[in-house]
Design a protein around this motif. Structure first.
Motif, PDB file in Angstrom:
ATOM      1  N   LEU A   1      -8.197  -5.065  -1.414  1.00 23.91           N
ATOM      2  CA  LEU A   1      -7.918  -4.003  -0.448  1.00 23.91           C
ATOM      3  C   LEU A   1      -7.727  -4.561   0.960  1.00 23.91           C
ATOM      4  O   LEU A   1      -6.766  -4.251   1.653  1.00 23.91           O
ATOM      5  N   ASP A  18      -2.953   4.952  -0.610  1.00 23.18           N
ATOM      6  CA  ASP A  18      -3.831   3.784  -0.433  1.00 23.18           C
ATOM      7  C   ASP A  18      -4.316   3.689   1.010  1.00 23.18           C
ATOM      8  O   ASP A  18      -5.503   3.430   1.273  1.00 23.18           O
ATOM      9  N   TYR A  57       0.838  -1.192   0.000  1.00 23.02           N
ATOM     10  CA  TYR A  57       0.000   0.000   0.000  1.00 23.02           C
ATOM     11  C   TYR A  57       0.874   1.243   0.000  1.00 23.02           C
ATOM     12  O   TYR A  57       1.869   1.314   0.733  1.00 23.02           O
ATOM     13  N   THR A  81      -9.901  -2.610  -9.192  1.00 25.84           N
ATOM     14  CA  THR A  81      -9.610  -1.453  -8.344  1.00 25.84           C
ATOM     15  C   THR A  81      -9.291  -0.289  -9.268  1.00 25.84           C
ATOM     16  O   THR A  81      -8.522  -0.434 -10.222  1.00 25.84           O
ATOM     17  N   HIS A 124     -14.388   3.389  -5.870  1.00 23.17           N
ATOM     18  CA  HIS A 124     -13.028   2.836  -5.839  1.00 23.17           C
ATOM     19  C   HIS A 124     -12.912   1.450  -6.468  1.00 23.17           C
ATOM     20  O   HIS A 124     -11.812   1.028  -6.817  1.00 23.17           O
ATOM     21  N   TRP A 137      -8.106   3.876   2.230  1.00 20.66           N
ATOM     22  CA  TRP A 137      -8.605   2.700   2.959  1.00 20.66           C
ATOM     23  C   TRP A 137      -9.275   3.156   4.263  1.00 20.66           C
ATOM     24  O   TRP A 137     -10.347   2.677   4.635  1.00 20.66           O
ATOM     25  N   LYS A 175      -6.448   2.196  -6.530  1.00 28.28           N
ATOM     26  CA  LYS A 175      -5.296   1.625  -5.831  1.00 28.28           C
ATOM     27  C   LYS A 175      -4.011   1.971  -6.582  1.00 28.28           C
ATOM     28  O   LYS A 175      -3.939   1.874  -7.799  1.00 28.28           O
TER      29      LYS A 175
END
Lengths: 147, 434
Positions: B239, B105, B101, B285, B259, B109, B288
């Motif tokens: 994710l 990200d 990540y 995604t 997303h 998240w 991302k």
């Protein structure tokens, strides 16, 4: 009224032997046994001396057991004896799901077991025509579901 | 709603946003991830050619094996200097996969998980106990950042030490619990052993996920814990938690569509199916950075619930995950999921939800026999009652699966119980006809 055990069995070789062995090992004495079968499975109906304990014994051994109430009558040992009994039930509009019989070792009469939709009413109807309805105590001594 | 400007975005604008983000994502993976470049070149797919969301149906899929082949960092679309966090999948179905990540990200998240907690009715005044595992597993930290983002007082207790969990819940006045549903149930049981009835505590909501659970389990949890139990869904490859979650209506999980693009495809033909039809869930995604995935086949089975939700969110809902494609059977050309049978059986009194599907060949045709346990408490004295039961089970399964089957009633508790994955299917079709 009498407590009857019904055991669901698949039609597999040796399954009935396992059932009766489990009862035997549990010290349960059977008075009557009747098998209703279809192509794939059967229902084994059992009258025994200690029905409550027998349920525990069988469940412990992995069998599915259900208990139902049946009535037992001493059918007069003469031509038309059973017909009288059935007609009196019919007159009351009581439907007999199934019946089977065995002979009392001591007595001269046959004992008939009936599964009816309303056992209490059936008992009244039978007593009204003088048929002797056998109580659990009459059938075997302890562990009683008395009439 | 935590971000109503997105969660309740008008559909047409949302789809415009999706398309714009999708175009960028495709180009980014093509330029930065050799696996995608090779795959797209071989398939003759030019990422710059995508003009509409519908064109996504022609983009090659990504599967778990692609990620395994790229172990550990081959799927990353940014250099390691931009990666700030690594997690790894639990590896229940094979080799572990690593996900990375970026700071961006992690930030997004947190927003997505904050949406989840808000949907469960939480706000800044709430005290949230995170009993998901902290560590390589995404559950703990994923939920943690979301809870903090929403402003909740967040307790990072992680999993395990159940008695302490209960004590903390009681002493700290916890109002929201995040845990796997099975662990939450264990907490409820442990509490009772300790003489604490969680229903008497301030706990009001549970955010439950990371494993499949049923509607019956929900009723049980709501009863034992005295909470509103919310189902959440996520997977580390996409994710982690925060991909989709239920709202207060508890009827389907809203996918965070700004997303992620969700598709449902027929697992056999891999063609998208219309909304409402069941199939494999596929995610793309679109924001991302660390490890974008394009058309990732989750092997999870669900469907889009058609229609709008009264909560005001415009994001489409997927139904609770009903199974895995790994379990899918193709019988006479029809896709059948054993979980569909389970669903039928739980609705019929007199049978246990334990079953086995036995497949054989009769001539050239597949023959299906479903073995179903008669319930231990079924009054099976009368044959006709058993026959009625058998007919009912058969009719309901046939209606659910749309293929003809036979039902065999078997003795209570005769189907082998398993502590792990139950063996639901016995496929004897390759052993010749019977």
């Amino acid at each position: 009224m009498i407590k009857q055990l019904s055991v669901f069995l698949e039609n597999n070789p040796g399954r009935l032997a396992q059932l009766t062995r489990a009862l035997g090992d549990g010290g349960i004495n059977m008075r009557a046994l009747m098998v209703a079968d279809t192509a794939e499975y059967g229902v084994v109906r059992i009258l025994c001396d200690e029905p409550d304990r027998a349920v525990a014994v069988l469940e412990e051994a992995g069998f599915g057991v259900s208990v139902s109430q049946v009535i037992a009558v001493e059918v007069p040992d003469r031509p038309g004896g059973l017909a009288d009994v059935l007609e009196s039930l019919d007159a009351e509009g009581l439907n007999v799901e199934y019946a089977y019989c065995f002979v009392e070792p001591k007595g001269t009469a046959a004992v008939d077991i009936f599964r009816v939709d309303d056992p209490a009413r059936a008992q009244q109807a039978l007593e009204a025509i003088g048929v002797q309805v056998v109580s659990a105590t009459g059938l075997y001594a302890p562990d009683v579901a008395s009439a | 709603m935590f971000q109503p400007e997105y969660e309740a975005m008008e559909r047409q604008r949302l789809e415009g946003l999706q398309l714009e983000r999708l175009k960028t994502a495709l180009i980014r993976v093509y330029e930065n991830v050799p696996m995608y470049r090779t795959k797209y070149d071989e398939a003759g797919f030019d990422p710059a050619s995508l003009q509409s969301l519908a064109d996504l149906a022609s983009v090659p899929f990504t599967i778990k094996d692609d990620m395994r082949a790229c172990y550990p960092y081959g799927m990353f679309a940014v250099p390691m200097k931009d990666i700030v966090r690594l997690h790894a999948s639990s590896g229940t179905t094979g080799q572990v996969t690593v996900v990375g990540y970026t700071a961006g990200d992690i930030d997004r998240w947190a927003d997505l998980m904050a949406r989840t907690f808000a949907a469960a009715g939480a706000g800044p005044e709430d005290i949230v106990q995170i009993a998901y595992g902290y560590g390589l597993f995404t559950g703990g930290l994923g939920a943690h950042y979301g809870s903090e983002r929403l402003g909740c007082s967040t307790i990072p207790i992680s999993g395990g030490n159940t008695k302490r969990q209960v004590q903390v819940m009681k002493d700290f006045g916890v109002t929201v619990l995040a845990a796997t549903p099975s662990y939450a149930l264990l907490m409820g049981e442990t509490a009772l052993e300790m003489g604490i009835d969680i229903r008497d505590l301030p706990l009001k909501a549970g955010v439950f996920g990371a494993e499949p659970w049923s509607e019956n389990m929900r009723l049980q949890l709501e009863d034992v814990l005295g909470v509103k139990a919310i189902d959440i869904y996520g997977l580390s490859e996409v994710l982690g938690p925060g991909v989709a979650s239920e709202c207060e209506n508890q009827h389907g999980l809203h996918v965070n569509e700004d997303h992620f693009i969700v598709e449902i495809v027929d697992p056999a033909t891999l063609q998208p199916v219309p909304d409402g039809e069941t199939g494999e869930v596929v995610f793309t995604t679109i924001t991302k950075e660390g490890i974008p995935v394009i058309r990732y086949r989750t092997r999870d089975i669900s469907r889009i619930i058609p229609g709008e939700c009264s909560c005001g969110r415009t994001f489409r809902r997927i139904e609770r995950i009903s199974g895995r494609t790994d379990d899918m059977l193709i019988i006479r050309g029809v896709n059948v999921f054993p979980s569909q049978i389970e669903q039928v059986l739980t609705g019929i009194p007199g049978v246990a939800p334990h079953y086995q599907v036995v497949l054989t060949k009769r001539g050239s045709l597949d023959h299906v026999e479903v073995h179903v346990e008669v319930g231990a408490d079924f009054a099976f004295d009368e044959i006709k009652a058993l026959e009625r039961l058998q007919k009912r089970v058969k009719a309901e399964i046939v209606s659910a699966l749309a293929i003809s089957i036979d039902v065999k009633l078997v003795e209570p508790k005769s189907i082998q119980r398993s502590e792990g994955k139950a063996k639901r299917v016995v496929d004897l079709r390759s052993e010749g006809s019977k």
